[in-house]
Write an enzyme that holds these catalytic residues in place. Structure first.
Site, mmCIF file in Angstrom:
data_model
loop_
_atom_site.group_PDB
_atom_site.id
_atom_site.type_symbol
_atom_site.label_atom_id
_atom_site.label_comp_id
_atom_site.label_asym_id
_atom_site.label_seq_id
_atom_site.Cartn_x
_atom_site.Cartn_y
_atom_site.Cartn_z
ATOM 1 N N ASP A 61 0.861 -1.180 0.000
ATOM 2 C CA ASP A 61 0.000 0.000 0.000
ATOM 3 C C ASP A 61 0.898 1.231 0.000
ATOM 4 O O ASP A 61 2.117 1.107 0.079
ATOM 5 C CB ASP A 61 -0.954 -0.036 1.205
ATOM 6 N N ASP A 240 -7.686 -7.775 0.212
ATOM 7 C CA ASP A 240 -6.745 -8.111 1.287
ATOM 8 C C ASP A 240 -7.478 -7.862 2.581
ATOM 9 O O ASP A 240 -8.367 -7.019 2.641
ATOM 10 C CB ASP A 240 -5.506 -7.214 1.260
ATOM 11 N N CYS A 278 -11.845 -29.193 5.816
ATOM 12 C CA CYS A 278 -10.620 -28.455 5.485
ATOM 13 C C CYS A 278 -9.432 -29.417 5.414
ATOM 14 O O CYS A 278 -9.300 -30.317 6.243
ATOM 15 C CB CYS A 278 -10.370 -27.390 6.547
ATOM 16 N N CYS A 280 -6.236 -28.386 5.572
ATOM 17 C CA CYS A 280 -5.006 -27.729 6.029
ATOM 18 C C CYS A 280 -4.277 -28.601 7.059
ATOM 19 O O CYS A 280 -4.853 -29.533 7.637
ATOM 20 C CB CYS A 280 -5.305 -26.336 6.598
ATOM 21 N N CYS A 283 -6.080 -28.856 10.474
ATOM 22 C CA CYS A 283 -7.268 -29.712 10.526
ATOM 23 C C CYS A 283 -6.934 -31.179 10.306
ATOM 24 O O CYS A 283 -7.652 -32.063 10.789
ATOM 25 C CB CYS A 283 -8.300 -29.232 9.507
ATOM 26 N N HIS A 309 -4.900 -22.238 9.414
ATOM 27 C CA HIS A 309 -6.247 -22.671 9.030
ATOM 28 C C HIS A 309 -7.062 -21.517 8.434
ATOM 29 O O HIS A 309 -7.673 -21.664 7.381
ATOM 30 C CB HIS A 309 -7.012 -23.264 10.215
#
Ligand SMILES: [Zn+2]
Length: 348
Positions: A61, A240, A278, A280, A283, A309
């Site tokens: 930014d 974002d 999930c 990930c 998980c 996660h």
């Protein structure tokens, strides 16, 4: 885009982000890196990609939003914004040209122009003055950027930012004037400043029909998981948000079945995963009971597992959206998300 304020997504290594989560792009904050460790140091060490060992893309930014939200004693003039560092009180100035130079020193792939982000609510008159200054600043940023980039061996993009507070007429006018810059992409800023959610969507709707369809559109600083498809439905390509990472550290987890507040006693002896849907690392390997224990004990590992996660969840949502668009099924996908959210939304 996961947010890596200080050239790090808190709690994760770059390997977690790149190899495990497969995040192609992250955001870093110019304001923070300018103040510490300094953009010149980062440039001398080979640029931000090398400094933080990040193989993916980086969006920065302009620092404007942080100046308006973090620093004391800021003063806005036609030249730019003078502010005091929130770290040591030193006075600095950001101008449209200097913020381009700082981002070039960082070696950012996608840079933002300096804009003025007015607080909400603000009068139409003040919002107009602020929007007009944002347009003039964008013009100055591009006049500074174009000759510099012509000599650069590396490729970069610079996005102007649509402002106009919560006034659709100002948003439209700002968009029209910024189009003259023929930029690589366009950002919509000034959202998530405390306004009611429907306003944010309305402001995107005011700009979207005017923005070129062949350039990316970026809604800055949004949103909740169920809002991501809503922004995409309104023509947004990029977003974002600190929510997935910040909320993760606070024990607030986003799952395919809605939010989970891990400290709640009902998870104390739950052997099941946080989100059965999930894939990930968190998980696949840990129970809710273990995650709750880590959170209650204030363990560092909790932040890492929870952030991993939540970011996976956000990236999965964007993956589902992309897939549904490719299959021509986005309207059905959007309807499913809306129906689900209507069923789980809490009363205000
Ligand atoms: Zn997970």
């Amino acid at each position: 885009m996961p947010v890596g304020t200080q050239a790090t997504v808190k709690g994760l290594s770059q390997r977690d982000l790149w190899e495990d989560l497969k995040a192609p792009i992250i955001l870093a904050n110019t304001y923070h890196l300018f103040l510490r460790p300094g953009h010149e140091l980062i440039r001398d060490l080979g640029g931000l990609h090398k400094f933080m060992s990040w193989p993916g893309a980086i969006l920065t930014d302009s620092g404007g939003f942080q100046v308006f939200s973090l620093s004391d004693l800021r003063r806005i003039s036609e030249e730019g914004v003078t502010f005091q560092s929130h770290l040591d009180g030193d006075t600095h100035i950001f101008t449209p040209a200097s913020t381009v130079d700082v981002q070039l020193a960082l070696g950012s792939d996608i840079m933002m122009v300096l804009d003025e982000c007015p607080p909400w609510p603000v009068s139409h008159e003040a919002a107009r003055a602020s929007m007009e200054r944002t347009v003039r600043w964008a013009e100055r940023a591009f006049s500074h950027y174009r000759p510099k980039i012509a000599e650069s061996p590396t490729r970069h993009a610079l996005f102007p930012i649509v402002q106009g507070s919560m006034f659709p007429d100002l948003r439209k006018e700002c968009t029209e004037r910024l189009l003259e810059l023929d930029a690589d992409g366009y950002a919509i800023g000034g959202l998530s400043v405390g306004e009611p959610r429907p306003f944010s969507m309305e402001m995107v709707e005011a700009s979207e029909p005017l923005l070129p369809k062949d350039r990316p559109r970026y809604a800055m600083g949004v949103g909740m998981p169920d809002e991501l498809p809503e922004y995409v439905a309104r023509g947004i390509d990029m977003m974002d948000c600190v929510l997935p990472s910040r909320n993760a550290r606070n024990g607030w987890l986003f799952t395919s079945e809605g939010k989970v507040v891990i400290k709640h006693a009902k998870h104390r002896a739950d052997p099941g995963p946080l989100d059965p849907a999930c894939s990930c690392y968190t998980c696949r390997n840990y129970s809710r009971a273990y995650l709750r224990h880590l959170f209650q004990a204030g363990e560092i590992l909790f932040s890492s597992l929870a952030t991993r996660h939540n970011l996976r969840r956000y990236l999965d949502i964007m993956g589902e959206i992309r897939q549904s668009i490719l299959l021509g099924q986005f309207p059905e996908y959007l309807k499913t998300v809306r129906d689900k959210h209507a069923g789980t939304a809490e009363p205000a």
